[in-house]
Design an enzyme around this catalytic site. Structure first.
Site, PDB file in Angstrom:
ATOM      1  N   HIS A 140      -7.580  -2.885  -3.297  1.00 33.60           N
ATOM      2  CA  HIS A 140      -7.560  -2.523  -4.717  1.00 33.60           C
ATOM      3  C   HIS A 140      -6.497  -3.334  -5.436  1.00 33.60           C
ATOM      4  O   HIS A 140      -5.820  -4.172  -4.842  1.00 33.60           O
ATOM      5  CB  HIS A 140      -7.386  -1.016  -4.903  1.00 33.60           C
ATOM      6  CG  HIS A 140      -6.131  -0.442  -4.286  1.00 33.60           C
ATOM      7  ND1 HIS A 140      -4.878  -0.816  -4.677  1.00 33.60           N
ATOM      8  CD2 HIS A 140      -5.964   0.469  -3.295  1.00 33.60           C
ATOM      9  CE1 HIS A 140      -3.981  -0.148  -3.976  1.00 33.60           C
ATOM     10  NE2 HIS A 140      -4.619   0.621  -3.111  1.00 33.60           N
ATOM     11  N   HIS A 146      -2.922  -3.751  -3.992  1.00 30.78           N
ATOM     12  CA  HIS A 146      -2.837  -4.745  -2.925  1.00 30.78           C
ATOM     13  C   HIS A 146      -2.880  -6.158  -3.502  1.00 30.78           C
ATOM     14  O   HIS A 146      -2.121  -7.040  -3.109  1.00 30.78           O
ATOM     15  CB  HIS A 146      -4.012  -4.621  -1.953  1.00 30.78           C
ATOM     16  CG  HIS A 146      -4.188  -3.270  -1.324  1.00 30.78           C
ATOM     17  ND1 HIS A 146      -5.388  -2.619  -1.308  1.00 30.78           N
ATOM     18  CD2 HIS A 146      -3.310  -2.472  -0.674  1.00 30.78           C
ATOM     19  CE1 HIS A 146      -5.257  -1.460  -0.669  1.00 30.78           C
ATOM     20  NE2 HIS A 146      -4.006  -1.351  -0.271  1.00 30.78           N
ATOM     21  N   CYS A 184       2.465  16.413   6.295  1.00 30.24           N
ATOM     22  CA  CYS A 184       1.274  16.050   5.521  1.00 30.24           C
ATOM     23  C   CYS A 184       0.576  14.911   6.252  1.00 30.24           C
ATOM     24  O   CYS A 184       1.165  13.841   6.453  1.00 30.24           O
ATOM     25  CB  CYS A 184       1.630  15.624   4.101  1.00 30.24           C
ATOM     26  SG  CYS A 184       0.178  14.951   3.228  1.00 30.24           S
ATOM     27  N   CYS A 190       0.267  11.719   4.086  1.00 34.40           N
ATOM     28  CA  CYS A 190       1.483  10.898   4.009  1.00 34.40           C
ATOM     29  C   CYS A 190       1.929  10.428   5.386  1.00 34.40           C
ATOM     30  O   CYS A 190       2.737   9.513   5.489  1.00 34.40           O
ATOM     31  CB  CYS A 190       2.637  11.691   3.403  1.00 34.40           C
ATOM     32  SG  CYS A 190       2.385  12.220   1.716  1.00 34.40           S
ATOM     33  N   CYS A 219       1.611  19.428  -0.261  1.00 32.82           N
ATOM     34  CA  CYS A 219       2.238  18.102  -0.332  1.00 32.82           C
ATOM     35  C   CYS A 219       2.440  17.700  -1.789  1.00 32.82           C
ATOM     36  O   CYS A 219       1.512  17.806  -2.583  1.00 32.82           O
ATOM     37  CB  CYS A 219       1.340  17.073   0.375  1.00 32.82           C
ATOM     38  SG  CYS A 219       1.837  15.375   0.019  1.00 32.82           S
ATOM     39  N   HIS A 250      -0.081  14.572  -2.329  1.00 34.70           N
ATOM     40  CA  HIS A 250      -1.530  14.788  -2.191  1.00 34.70           C
ATOM     41  C   HIS A 250      -1.985  16.127  -2.744  1.00 34.70           C
ATOM     42  O   HIS A 250      -3.180  16.371  -2.871  1.00 34.70           O
ATOM     43  CB  HIS A 250      -1.928  14.671  -0.707  1.00 34.70           C
ATOM     44  CG  HIS A 250      -1.787  13.284  -0.178  1.00 34.70           C
ATOM     45  ND1 HIS A 250      -0.635  12.832   0.424  1.00 34.70           N
ATOM     46  CD2 HIS A 250      -2.647  12.242  -0.199  1.00 34.70           C
ATOM     47  CE1 HIS A 250      -0.799  11.566   0.775  1.00 34.70           C
ATOM     48  NE2 HIS A 250      -1.996  11.178   0.406  1.00 34.70           N
ATOM     49  N   LYS A 289      -0.462   5.336 -10.894  1.00 35.23           N
ATOM     50  CA  LYS A 289      -0.445   4.312  -9.864  1.00 35.23           C
ATOM     51  C   LYS A 289      -1.872   4.046  -9.403  1.00 35.23           C
ATOM     52  O   LYS A 289      -2.656   4.957  -9.224  1.00 35.23           O
ATOM     53  CB  LYS A 289       0.389   4.801  -8.674  1.00 35.23           C
ATOM     54  CG  LYS A 289       0.542   3.746  -7.593  1.00 35.23           C
ATOM     55  CD  LYS A 289       1.115   4.361  -6.320  1.00 35.23           C
ATOM     56  CE  LYS A 289       1.118   3.331  -5.206  1.00 35.23           C
ATOM     57  NZ  LYS A 289       1.392   3.931  -3.899  1.00 35.23           N
ATOM     58  N   LYS A 310      -6.337   4.737  -4.147  1.00 28.47           N
ATOM     59  CA  LYS A 310      -7.591   5.410  -3.894  1.00 28.47           C
ATOM     60  C   LYS A 310      -7.437   6.918  -4.077  1.00 28.47           C
ATOM     61  O   LYS A 310      -8.291   7.570  -4.666  1.00 28.47           O
ATOM     62  CB  LYS A 310      -8.078   5.109  -2.480  1.00 28.47           C
ATOM     63  CG  LYS A 310      -9.524   5.524  -2.317  1.00 28.47           C
ATOM     64  CD  LYS A 310     -10.049   5.214  -0.937  1.00 28.47           C
ATOM     65  CE  LYS A 310     -11.503   5.656  -0.841  1.00 28.47           C
ATOM     66  NZ  LYS A 310     -12.014   5.540   0.508  1.00 28.47           N
TER      67      LYS A 310
END
Ligand SMILES: [Zn+2]
Length: 535
Positions: free
Chosen positions: A47, A50, A155, A158, A177, A180, A328, A331
């Site tokens: 994405h 990256h 988590c 993570c 979390c 998440h 941010k 995904k």
């Protein structure tokens, strides 16, 4: 793993005589420049996040190739851990088959973005296992890895433990979390711990002795803050995961993701296997990372290396996030933009230029389609593209299509020298947006020079030849300076103004000294480099 030397061949220079590095060291003052991106976790497809770091690395290393450095640019994929094991199970396949399917998508994305990496490492390769085992064993032998019991909230998303006060409530229910927003699990397990707490003073001493190691400097303050706030030992093993590298002294345990992943930077230079390769390339010049992994790279990693008797990295380039609508790009956030989709609209060089020029490296940027189009039109269509087109048009009409030589005492010579100095200093400082602004200052100066002289209105003759020779020389210098960001465009301009060879084989600073354009060569216009895009 394919042969790394096959990757993106066209991005690398030929090997001019004298630049070849023989066994055992450098030749003729060639310096080595080793740069890495993080390895990307294969639980998601490539994405924008990256792509951003990888494009910065590509541009930085292309600049250093122009400088004549012997460059190694490493990227790759992180393929171990519980998340991959679970994702593979969910997909009804093995972790190896799962990662074998995703890793090529990263290679394909980098090919599409014209990334000239020299090596692509996968953590499932044997060379990586060799290095991880060597590093673990050295830290263990040094007494810095010890068995302990850990219990806490974990988590899986993570792959990290949280303390009670770090957890959040979701819909009135506790123990979620914070990243998440899903329930954590209570784990109690026997882990090996790396005694990070012993390294506080050594890390602070090292950073005091290397004050410019982390760029930009405000990110250095963040790393120092983490160290000064006190370091907790961290777990380096799990017995609950099987998909990974087993500890050499205790086969029940598998190396925890960060210990495994970080070591890739050593694996790629033969640590634990090829001493010559390793001593030639280590320590790395820059780890390029996102600001969210400062703790792992600037605190854990140098401590692990110190424990093992390995020199810490020389430097870090810490980028901010490219935010989409303030979030941010990731995904799990659900807003992943596939960079390949945008490349179809804007072209590879347009996309590369935008992400490098728009956001000062180290700061967060807001990635918007409108912003992309606005910058493309302003800097590429109206400035660089327009300059190349108008120079070719005037040379065709007033100079019979033959480019005249520049004047040694051109009024543009000073602007060129200043652009070269600014571009060089900024790349040296890992500041792509500043480097491109300095390069574009010469484009702006050349357009102004043409507008002031209006050669399109004048009769053919020495006056017009002088102005056009200057403009062609400026374009020649621009095509070298802009090459790290827009390599295809640079080569196209180079050829259209009648120059032989490849931009990648030019050597800074000699090649960007004023006066290199030979004159007497054919200039062709060609299609628009950057057709305007309607906003
Ligand atoms: Zn989480």
């Amino acid at each position: 793993m394919g042969n790394p030397s096959q990757a993106n061949r066209d991005g690398r220079p030929g090997e001019p005589a004298g630049a070849r590095v023989g066994p055992g060291g450098s030749v003729g003052g060639v310096s080595r420049f080793y740069v890495t991106t993080p390895i990307y976790y294969v639980n998601a497809e490539p994405h924008l996040g990256h792509a951003y770091t990888t494009i910065v690395g590509d541009a930085l290393t292309r600049w250093h190739r122009l400088m004549g450095d012997d460059v190694k640019f490493l990227t790759g994929t992180d393929e171990h851990g519980l998340k991959i094991q679970q994702a593979a199970e969910a997909a009804g396949t093995t972790p190896q088959a799962f990662t074998d399917e995703i890793a090529p998508k990263f290679r394909a994305a980098w090919e599409r973005l014209n990334i000239a990496h020299d090596d692509f490492i996968r953590t499932t390769e044997p060379r990586h296992r060799t290095a991880v085992v060597e590093l673990l064993q050295r830290c263990y032998d040094a007494g810095d890895i010890e068995l302990d019991t850990y219990s806490g909230w974990y988590c899986v998303g993570c792959e990290a433990y949280y303390t009670d006060d770090e957890l959040i409530e979701v819909d009135g229910v506790g123990n979620h979390c914070p990243i998440h927003r899903r329930p954590v699990e209570h784990f109690e397990e026997e882990n090996y711990f790396f005694r990070l707490s012993r390294f506080e003073d050594r890390l602070l001493d090292w950073y005091a002795a290397h004050p410019d190691a982390i760029k930009p400097s405000h990110r250095a303050n963040e790393a120092l803050g983490l160290i000064k706030s006190g370091l907790r030992d961290f777990s380096v093993s799990r017995t609950t995961v099987d998909w990974g590298i087993h500890l050499p002294w205790d086969d029940r345990h598998v190396a925890y993701v960060w210990f495994d992943a970080l070591t890739n930077y050593l694996s790629a230079v033969g640590f634990g296997d090829d001493t010559q390769d390793y001593t030639e390339w280590w320590p790395v010049d820059y780890h390029l990372i996102g600001k969210d992994i400062i703790r792992f790279h600037c605190v854990y990693w140098p401590a692990m290396l110190m424990s093992a008797g390995v020199e810490p990295p020389k430097g870090y380039g810490v980028g901010g996030w490219l935010l989409v609508g303030g979030e941010k790009m990731s995904k799990s956030g659900g807003n992943a933009v596939n960079p390949l989709d945008l490349v179809d609209d804007i072209g590879v060089d347009g996309f590369r230029y935008y992400v490098l020029a728009e956001t000062p490296y180290g700061s967060d940027g807001d990635f918007t389609y409108d912003g992309l189009v606005a910058r493309y039109n302003a800097d590429l269509a109206n400035n660089l593209g327009n300059l190349a087109a108008r120079v070719a048009t005037v040379v065709a009409k007033k100079c019979d299509g033959v480019g005249p030589a520049p004047r040694p005492d051109s009024p543009l010579a000073e602007a060129a020298a200043s652009a070269v100095a600014g571009t060089t200093a900024a790349w040296d400082d890992v500041a792509p947006s500043k480097a491109l602004d300095a390069t574009w200052s010469l484009i702006r100066a050349t357009n102004s020079h043409l507008e002031a002289n209006e050669p399109w209105k004048a009769d053919p003759g020495p006056e017009v030849d002088a102005v056009m020779g200057d403009a062609l020389e400026a374009l020649r210098i621009v095509s070298i300076l802009a090459y790290p960001a827009v390599p295809e465009t640079s080569q196209t301009i180079w050829e259209r103004i009648g120059l032989d060879g490849d931009v990648v084989d030019q050597r800074v600073p000699d090649a960007v000294a004023w006066g290199g354009y030979p004159g007497g060569v054919p200039v062709v216009k060609g299609d628009p480099l950057f057709p305007r895009i309607k906003a």
